[in-house]
Design a protein around this motif. Sequence first.
Motif, PDB file in Angstrom:
ATOM      1  N   GLY A  97       0.804  -1.213   0.000  1.00 37.27           N
ATOM      2  CA  GLY A  97       0.000   0.000   0.000  1.00 37.27           C
ATOM      3  C   GLY A  97       0.839   1.266   0.000  1.00 37.27           C
ATOM      4  O   GLY A  97       0.425   2.296  -0.541  1.00 37.27           O
ATOM      5  N   ASN A  98       2.047   1.211   0.585  1.00 36.07           N
ATOM      6  CA  ASN A  98       2.912   2.385   0.602  1.00 36.07           C
ATOM      7  C   ASN A  98       3.350   2.767  -0.807  1.00 36.07           C
ATOM      8  O   ASN A  98       3.499   3.956  -1.112  1.00 36.07           O
ATOM      9  CB  ASN A  98       4.145   2.120   1.470  1.00 36.07           C
ATOM     10  N   PHE A  99       3.566   1.778  -1.657  1.00 29.46           N
ATOM     11  CA  PHE A  99       3.975   2.056  -3.033  1.00 29.46           C
ATOM     12  C   PHE A  99       2.777   2.501  -3.868  1.00 29.46           C
ATOM     13  O   PHE A  99       2.916   3.343  -4.751  1.00 29.46           O
ATOM     14  CB  PHE A  99       4.617   0.819  -3.648  1.00 29.46           C
ATOM     15  N   MET A 100       1.603   1.946  -3.591  1.00 30.98           N
ATOM     16  CA  MET A 100       0.413   2.357  -4.332  1.00 30.98           C
ATOM     17  C   MET A 100       0.047   3.803  -4.007  1.00 30.98           C
ATOM     18  O   MET A 100      -0.438   4.540  -4.868  1.00 30.98           O
ATOM     19  CB  MET A 100      -0.762   1.439  -3.992  1.00 30.98           C
ATOM     20  N   ARG A 101       0.269   4.227  -2.758  1.00 33.97           N
ATOM     21  CA  ARG A 101      -0.072   5.591  -2.354  1.00 33.97           C
ATOM     22  C   ARG A 101       0.979   6.610  -2.768  1.00 33.97           C
ATOM     23  O   ARG A 101       0.731   7.811  -2.682  1.00 33.97           O
ATOM     24  CB  ARG A 101      -0.237   5.662  -0.829  1.00 33.97           C
ATOM     25  N   SER A 176      11.510   2.690   5.927  1.00 38.37           N
ATOM     26  CA  SER A 176      11.323   2.790   7.377  1.00 38.37           C
ATOM     27  C   SER A 176      11.154   4.246   7.811  1.00 38.37           C
ATOM     28  O   SER A 176      10.385   4.542   8.733  1.00 38.37           O
ATOM     29  CB  SER A 176      12.508   2.143   8.104  1.00 38.37           C
ATOM     30  N   ALA A 177      11.853   5.174   7.140  1.00 35.04           N
ATOM     31  CA  ALA A 177      11.735   6.577   7.511  1.00 35.04           C
ATOM     32  C   ALA A 177      10.332   7.108   7.217  1.00 35.04           C
ATOM     33  O   ALA A 177       9.753   7.846   8.029  1.00 35.04           O
ATOM     34  CB  ALA A 177      12.781   7.403   6.761  1.00 35.04           C
ATOM     35  N   LYS A 178       9.781   6.752   6.074  1.00 38.59           N
ATOM     36  CA  LYS A 178       8.418   7.206   5.747  1.00 38.59           C
ATOM     37  C   LYS A 178       7.407   6.637   6.733  1.00 38.59           C
ATOM     38  O   LYS A 178       6.492   7.343   7.177  1.00 38.59           O
ATOM     39  CB  LYS A 178       8.070   6.794   4.319  1.00 38.59           C
ATOM     40  N   LEU A 179       7.562   5.355   7.069  1.00 38.10           N
ATOM     41  CA  LEU A 179       6.659   4.758   8.054  1.00 38.10           C
ATOM     42  C   LEU A 179       6.798   5.447   9.403  1.00 38.10           C
ATOM     43  O   LEU A 179       5.802   5.746  10.076  1.00 38.10           O
ATOM     44  CB  LEU A 179       6.968   3.266   8.194  1.00 38.10           C
ATOM     45  N   GLY A 180       8.046   5.710   9.808  1.00 34.72           N
ATOM     46  CA  GLY A 180       8.272   6.340  11.103  1.00 34.72           C
ATOM     47  C   GLY A 180       7.701   7.744  11.184  1.00 34.72           C
ATOM     48  O   GLY A 180       7.119   8.127  12.205  1.00 34.72           O
ATOM     49  N   ARG A 181       7.844   8.512  10.103  1.00 39.41           N
ATOM     50  CA  ARG A 181       7.290   9.876  10.106  1.00 39.41           C
ATOM     51  C   ARG A 181       5.772   9.857  10.130  1.00 39.41           C
ATOM     52  O   ARG A 181       5.136  10.680  10.801  1.00 39.41           O
ATOM     53  CB  ARG A 181       7.815  10.644   8.894  1.00 39.41           C
ATOM     54  N   ARG A 182       5.188   8.928   9.371  1.00 35.83           N
ATOM     55  CA  ARG A 182       3.719   8.833   9.402  1.00 35.83           C
ATOM     56  C   ARG A 182       3.232   8.368  10.771  1.00 35.83           C
ATOM     57  O   ARG A 182       2.173   8.800  11.246  1.00 35.83           O
ATOM     58  CB  ARG A 182       3.223   7.875   8.309  1.00 35.83           C
ATOM     59  N   LEU A 183       3.995   7.492  11.417  1.00 38.00           N
ATOM     60  CA  LEU A 183       3.646   7.055  12.768  1.00 38.00           C
ATOM     61  C   LEU A 183       3.699   8.225  13.737  1.00 38.00           C
ATOM     62  O   LEU A 183       2.778   8.404  14.550  1.00 38.00           O
ATOM     63  CB  LEU A 183       4.602   5.944  13.210  1.00 38.00           C
ATOM     64  N   ARG A 184       4.738   9.025  13.659  1.00 38.50           N
ATOM     65  CA  ARG A 184       4.842  10.198  14.531  1.00 38.50           C
ATOM     66  C   ARG A 184       3.657  11.145  14.321  1.00 38.50           C
ATOM     67  O   ARG A 184       3.038  11.604  15.294  1.00 38.50           O
ATOM     68  CB  ARG A 184       6.151  10.927  14.226  1.00 38.50           C
ATOM     69  N   ASP A 185       3.342  11.413  13.064  1.00 34.03           N
ATOM     70  CA  ASP A 185       2.215  12.314  12.773  1.00 34.03           C
ATOM     71  C   ASP A 185       0.901  11.723  13.261  1.00 34.03           C
ATOM     72  O   ASP A 185       0.032  12.455  13.766  1.00 34.03           O
ATOM     73  CB  ASP A 185       2.142  12.581  11.269  1.00 34.03           C
ATOM     74  N   ALA A 186       0.736  10.403  13.115  1.00 33.97           N
ATOM     75  CA  ALA A 186      -0.498   9.760  13.553  1.00 33.97           C
ATOM     76  C   ALA A 186      -0.641   9.827  15.069  1.00 33.97           C
ATOM     77  O   ALA A 186      -1.743  10.056  15.592  1.00 33.97           O
ATOM     78  CB  ALA A 186      -0.545   8.308  13.075  1.00 33.97           C
ATOM     79  N   VAL A 294       3.046   0.505  13.116  1.00 34.15           N
ATOM     80  CA  VAL A 294       3.955  -0.133  14.063  1.00 34.15           C
ATOM     81  C   VAL A 294       4.185  -1.590  13.668  1.00 34.15           C
ATOM     82  O   VAL A 294       5.325  -2.079  13.667  1.00 34.15           O
ATOM     83  CB  VAL A 294       3.375  -0.051  15.489  1.00 34.15           C
ATOM     84  N   GLU A 295       3.122  -2.276  13.315  1.00 33.20           N
ATOM     85  CA  GLU A 295       3.241  -3.685  12.928  1.00 33.20           C
ATOM     86  C   GLU A 295       4.093  -3.860  11.674  1.00 33.20           C
ATOM     87  O   GLU A 295       4.836  -4.849  11.543  1.00 33.20           O
ATOM     88  CB  GLU A 295       1.850  -4.274  12.705  1.00 33.20           C
ATOM     89  N   GLN A 296       4.020  -2.904  10.745  1.00 29.72           N
ATOM     90  CA  GLN A 296       4.853  -2.989   9.547  1.00 29.72           C
ATOM     91  C   GLN A 296       6.338  -2.857   9.893  1.00 29.72           C
ATOM     92  O   GLN A 296       7.177  -3.581   9.360  1.00 29.72           O
ATOM     93  CB  GLN A 296       4.450  -1.891   8.552  1.00 29.72           C
ATOM     94  N   LEU A 297       6.663  -1.940  10.796  1.00 26.29           N
ATOM     95  CA  LEU A 297       8.055  -1.790  11.213  1.00 26.29           C
ATOM     96  C   LEU A 297       8.547  -3.021  11.974  1.00 26.29           C
ATOM     97  O   LEU A 297       9.690  -3.461  11.802  1.00 26.29           O
ATOM     98  CB  LEU A 297       8.211  -0.533  12.075  1.00 26.29           C
ATOM     99  N   LEU A 322      10.665   3.439  15.412  1.00 23.91           N
ATOM    100  CA  LEU A 322       9.700   3.081  16.450  1.00 23.91           C
ATOM    101  C   LEU A 322       9.907   3.963  17.682  1.00 23.91           C
ATOM    102  O   LEU A 322       8.942   4.385  18.337  1.00 23.91           O
ATOM    103  CB  LEU A 322       9.841   1.604  16.827  1.00 23.91           C
ATOM    104  N   TYR A 323      11.160   4.247  17.974  1.00 22.73           N
ATOM    105  CA  TYR A 323      11.468   5.121  19.108  1.00 22.73           C
ATOM    106  C   TYR A 323      10.901   6.523  18.893  1.00 22.73           C
ATOM    107  O   TYR A 323      10.416   7.162  19.845  1.00 22.73           O
ATOM    108  CB  TYR A 323      12.980   5.186  19.313  1.00 22.73           C
ATOM    109  N   VAL A 324      10.943   7.008  17.641  1.00 22.19           N
ATOM    110  CA  VAL A 324      10.365   8.322  17.339  1.00 22.19           C
ATOM    111  C   VAL A 324       8.879   8.349  17.712  1.00 22.19           C
ATOM    112  O   VAL A 324       8.380   9.296  18.319  1.00 22.19           O
ATOM    113  CB  VAL A 324      10.558   8.668  15.846  1.00 22.19           C
ATOM    114  N   GLY A 325       8.152   7.281  17.338  1.00 23.31           N
ATOM    115  CA  GLY A 325       6.746   7.204  17.684  1.00 23.31           C
ATOM    116  C   GLY A 325       6.523   7.138  19.184  1.00 23.31           C
ATOM    117  O   GLY A 325       5.603   7.782  19.721  1.00 23.31           O
TER     118      GLY A 325
END
Length: 410
Positions: A97-101, A176-186, A294-297, A322-325
């Motif tokens: 889904g990350n690539f589709m988006r 991982s960076a994109k996931l981490g930033r989206r996690l922080r924002d979420a 989180v589960e993806q990371l 994960l620590y950022v979140g």
Amino acid sequence: MGKQALLKKLLQDIRASYWFLPTILAVFAVLLAQVMQYLDHNQVLLSDAWRTTQVEGARSTLALISQSVIGVTGVMFSMTIVAVSFASGNFGPRLIGNFMRDRGNQWSLGILIATFVYTLLILRAVQSPYGPEGANDAFVPHLSMLVALALTGVSVLTMIFYVHHIPEIINVSNISAKLGRRLRDAVERVIDANKDADDGPTVKFPKRKPDHQIFLKSDGFVQTWDRSRLAEIAEDHDLKFELLHATGEFVTTYSPMLNVWGDSDYSDETEQDIRDCFALGSIPTEQQNLLFMVEQLVEMIARALSPGVNDPYTAVNCLNWLYVGLITAANHDGGLTSRQTGRLRYPELDFKVLFETSFERAYPYIKSDAIVCSHLDGLLTRLMDEADNKDILDPVAALQKKVAAQHKDD
């Protein structure tokens, strides 16, 4: 599926789709072609000095552009499939889904398809002399051709960008960076939403069995639910709701979704209104479900530390994000804490749940690798030192003892 939640789900699906933006650009190309042909027929915006192209030259140029662009589009689509297959096999299928988006992919495909559609429509407008002895003049849309050439230049730049973009999006550090930033924002959005929410005064829930249970009459993952609408229904009908499954959990037609207390104003219409607040889907999504990121990371950590891969530094990088979140959940505006009032009770999402889903679930994969385990120990120490809200750190201290014991055994 509920009517209120259906719109939210539809918007989520459109955002994650690979077809919506290219379709919009293709429609825009059709409209642009009609406008440009109108301007050409009325000889607007272009001097006679630019009207020198002959019919055959125009046809050859437009045909070459359309053939080249659609050929490059096919190659780009193939590259996308290869990138998705690579990422799915190496980092986990739930990352697709990350690539589709990815907007870069969507814009690249959309620009090339729009150029092809526009050029094909303009090619159709080119006319040779016809009628008795060529009584009707030839028509060459010169202005439209200039626009087609400009779109060709944009397509070339798009192709260059795309060739650079594909290696970037499959780079594990960028993923991982994109996931981490989206996690922080979420996490920040959830904390802000909990702070701003007004579910009414605290209501005491009965300890008896519920008067009613709501079944969604469908199977799938809970993708979204309308919290404000449920609170409104509960207030209007003097009901109390207990949500049994959080966003991202899988439910069946036989799984009760809600416990309901109250009989004063409960009907089939009310029950349907309650169902309308939920939307299910075949896969979990990030919307209203930050634990999915989180589960993806964590999945990336598990794959990186598998015997066939053995890549501790990818696991270290995922732990960092994960620590950022987690530090955001501890420090942002008082931290991620449960705040439930009013007539609606639902599964809690707080720092403890986030910590258990992230570091604690990753620990069984980490404990056998000295590099990653040592890094986890350092992150736990930083979390204890840097967290403003010390009252929520009990699970951090417990895991740190496990890590220390593991170091001692090693």
